[in-house]
Design a protein around this motif. Sequence first.
Motif, PDB file in Angstrom:
ATOM      1  N   LEU A 142      -4.865   2.665  -5.293  1.00 57.92           N
ATOM      2  CA  LEU A 142      -4.760   1.475  -4.447  1.00 57.92           C
ATOM      3  C   LEU A 142      -3.562   1.593  -3.496  1.00 57.92           C
ATOM      4  CD1 LEU A 142      -6.038  -1.271  -3.852  1.00 57.92           C
ATOM      5  CD2 LEU A 142      -4.548  -2.264  -5.593  1.00 57.92           C
ATOM      6  N   ILE A 143      -2.460   2.168  -3.976  1.00 62.63           N
ATOM      7  CA  ILE A 143      -1.294   2.412  -3.123  1.00 62.63           C
ATOM      8  C   ILE A 143      -1.666   3.375  -1.999  1.00 62.63           C
ATOM      9  CG2 ILE A 143       0.984   3.508  -3.051  1.00 62.63           C
ATOM     10  CD1 ILE A 143       0.916   0.665  -4.253  1.00 62.63           C
ATOM     11  N   LEU A 144      -2.396   4.431  -2.333  1.00 67.07           N
ATOM     12  CA  LEU A 144      -2.895   5.361  -1.322  1.00 67.07           C
ATOM     13  C   LEU A 144      -3.658   4.607  -0.237  1.00 67.07           C
ATOM     14  CD1 LEU A 144      -4.130   8.077  -0.149  1.00 67.07           C
ATOM     15  CD2 LEU A 144      -5.837   7.878  -1.974  1.00 67.07           C
ATOM     16  N   LEU A 145      -4.532   3.716  -0.643  1.00 71.95           N
ATOM     17  CA  LEU A 145      -5.376   3.002   0.304  1.00 71.95           C
ATOM     18  C   LEU A 145      -4.596   2.001   1.143  1.00 71.95           C
ATOM     19  CD1 LEU A 145      -8.477   2.526  -1.993  1.00 71.95           C
ATOM     20  CD2 LEU A 145      -8.351   3.922   0.073  1.00 71.95           C
ATOM     21  N   CYS A 146      -3.524   1.448   0.599  1.00 76.31           N
ATOM     22  CA  CYS A 146      -2.688   0.550   1.401  1.00 76.31           C
ATOM     23  C   CYS A 146      -2.125   1.285   2.611  1.00 76.31           C
ATOM     24  CB  CYS A 146      -1.551  -0.020   0.549  1.00 76.31           C
ATOM     25  SG  CYS A 146      -2.064  -1.312  -0.595  1.00 76.31           S
ATOM     26  N   PHE A 147      -1.685   2.513   2.397  1.00 74.97           N
ATOM     27  CA  PHE A 147      -1.167   3.318   3.499  1.00 74.97           C
ATOM     28  C   PHE A 147      -2.288   3.711   4.464  1.00 74.97           C
ATOM     29  CE2 PHE A 147       2.411   4.470   0.522  1.00 74.97           C
ATOM     30  CZ  PHE A 147       3.418   3.914   1.302  1.00 74.97           C
ATOM     31  N   VAL A 148      -3.406   4.182   3.918  1.00 73.51           N
ATOM     32  CA  VAL A 148      -4.511   4.673   4.750  1.00 73.51           C
ATOM     33  C   VAL A 148      -5.136   3.537   5.563  1.00 73.51           C
ATOM     34  CG1 VAL A 148      -6.813   5.705   4.716  1.00 73.51           C
ATOM     35  CG2 VAL A 148      -5.011   6.623   3.249  1.00 73.51           C
ATOM     36  N   ILE A 149      -5.432   2.422   4.919  1.00 69.47           N
ATOM     37  CA  ILE A 149      -6.030   1.290   5.622  1.00 69.47           C
ATOM     38  C   ILE A 149      -5.048   0.719   6.640  1.00 69.47           C
ATOM     39  CG2 ILE A 149      -6.981  -1.037   5.369  1.00 69.47           C
ATOM     40  CD1 ILE A 149      -8.046  -0.195   2.632  1.00 69.47           C
ATOM     41  N   GLY A 150      -3.758   0.708   6.294  1.00 70.42           N
ATOM     42  CA  GLY A 150      -2.740   0.248   7.235  1.00 70.42           C
ATOM     43  C   GLY A 150      -2.729   1.078   8.506  1.00 70.42           C
ATOM     44  N   MET A 151      -2.834   2.393   8.355  1.00 64.78           N
ATOM     45  CA  MET A 151      -2.911   3.260   9.526  1.00 64.78           C
ATOM     46  C   MET A 151      -4.183   2.993  10.318  1.00 64.78           C
ATOM     47  SD  MET A 151      -0.314   5.207  10.072  1.00 64.78           S
ATOM     48  CE  MET A 151      -1.012   6.516  11.097  1.00 64.78           C
ATOM     49  N   GLY A 152      -5.275   2.708   9.615  1.00 60.03           N
ATOM     50  CA  GLY A 152      -6.520   2.371  10.293  1.00 60.03           C
ATOM     51  C   GLY A 152      -6.376   1.118  11.147  1.00 60.03           C
ATOM     52  N   MET A 153      -5.663   0.126  10.641  1.00 59.11           N
ATOM     53  CA  MET A 153      -5.448  -1.103  11.402  1.00 59.11           C
ATOM     54  C   MET A 153      -4.618  -0.843  12.653  1.00 59.11           C
ATOM     55  SD  MET A 153      -7.261  -3.195   9.783  1.00 59.11           S
ATOM     56  CE  MET A 153      -6.879  -4.664  10.749  1.00 59.11           C
ATOM     57  N   LEU A 154      -3.644   0.063  12.549  1.00 60.69           N
ATOM     58  CA  LEU A 154      -2.843   0.416  13.734  1.00 60.69           C
ATOM     59  C   LEU A 154      -3.703   1.112  14.779  1.00 60.69           C
ATOM     60  CD1 LEU A 154       0.577   1.674  12.315  1.00 60.69           C
ATOM     61  CD2 LEU A 154       0.118  -0.428  13.576  1.00 60.69           C
ATOM     62  N   MET A 155      -4.600   1.985  14.334  1.00 64.42           N
ATOM     63  CA  MET A 155      -5.502   2.659  15.257  1.00 64.42           C
ATOM     64  C   MET A 155      -6.396   1.641  15.969  1.00 64.42           C
ATOM     65  SD  MET A 155      -6.527   5.932  12.866  1.00 64.42           S
ATOM     66  CE  MET A 155      -7.702   6.601  14.042  1.00 64.42           C
ATOM     67  N   LEU A 156      -6.910   0.679  15.220  1.00 64.30           N
ATOM     68  CA  LEU A 156      -7.725  -0.373  15.821  1.00 64.30           C
ATOM     69  C   LEU A 156      -6.915  -1.191  16.820  1.00 64.30           C
ATOM     70  CD1 LEU A 156      -9.714  -1.691  12.704  1.00 64.30           C
ATOM     71  CD2 LEU A 156     -10.585  -0.269  14.566  1.00 64.30           C
ATOM     72  N   ALA A 157      -5.636  -1.413  16.489  1.00 67.23           N
ATOM     73  CA  ALA A 157      -4.770  -2.183  17.388  1.00 67.23           C
ATOM     74  C   ALA A 157      -4.570  -1.461  18.716  1.00 67.23           C
ATOM     75  CB  ALA A 157      -3.425  -2.438  16.709  1.00 67.23           C
ATOM     76  N   VAL A 158      -4.371  -0.144  18.656  1.00 70.93           N
ATOM     77  CA  VAL A 158      -4.188   0.649  19.879  1.00 70.93           C
ATOM     78  C   VAL A 158      -5.433   0.563  20.755  1.00 70.93           C
ATOM     79  CG1 VAL A 158      -3.900   2.979  20.797  1.00 70.93           C
ATOM     80  CG2 VAL A 158      -2.505   2.226  18.869  1.00 70.93           C
TER      81      VAL A 158
END
Length: 230
Positions: A142-158
């Motif tokens: 779950l910690i792994l996914l917090c980092f991965v999904i967080g990066m995904g949200m930044l990509m969507l933001a860009v």
Amino acid sequence: MNEKYCPHCGKDAKPQRIDAKYILHEIEHVLHFERGILYTIRELTIRPGQNIRDFIGENRGRLVKPILFIIVTSLIYSVISHFFQIEEGYIKLDNGKQYAVIAINKWIQDHYGYANILMGVFIAFWLRLFFKKHGYNFFEILILLCFVIGMGMLMLAVFAIVEGIVGIQLMKLSVTLVFIYSTWAIGQFFDGRKPVSYIKSFISYVLGTISFGISATILGILIDLILKHY
């Protein structure tokens, strides 16, 4: 006798007054490139698997705390998406008379930080199933996914910024790239040398996302059915 410092822990006996200097210090602390969100983004872009493994097993001081990371990045996307009104052209909250389904979908749309953590729970279940031999427990995944999904949200933001400025619909492309990054990052975390790691990562991510959406819909339908009887 009023002491300036606590005799037990050595900290200031009286908290610092909150002013402009205090706020700037807090912002610098979060954005600090050495051990802040910018450093975390850089490391998760270059070596996601290695850095997350190090965070879980060795050094937890180099990266931003994962829960904070996913909430902050989700908030960034939400603010940008609402500012440019990106999702209005993609998401239609129309489910006939299924009012609870609409309400749940609206809550997800308005609370991406918490919703992403919940979605991470579903993805973590599938990853735990597919990568059981690697020995990571559910919460470490779950910690792994917090980092991965967080990066995904930044990509969507860009992509949301670019879409808002240029006016070209890029959401489908951005979602595709998020899936590619997530598959790559998760595969790197478990065993980047084996192609099967990326296949299992992709399948787990897709199944987790779908099962999260289905569960949210079923919950809404059940609530509507219960309300009809009262």
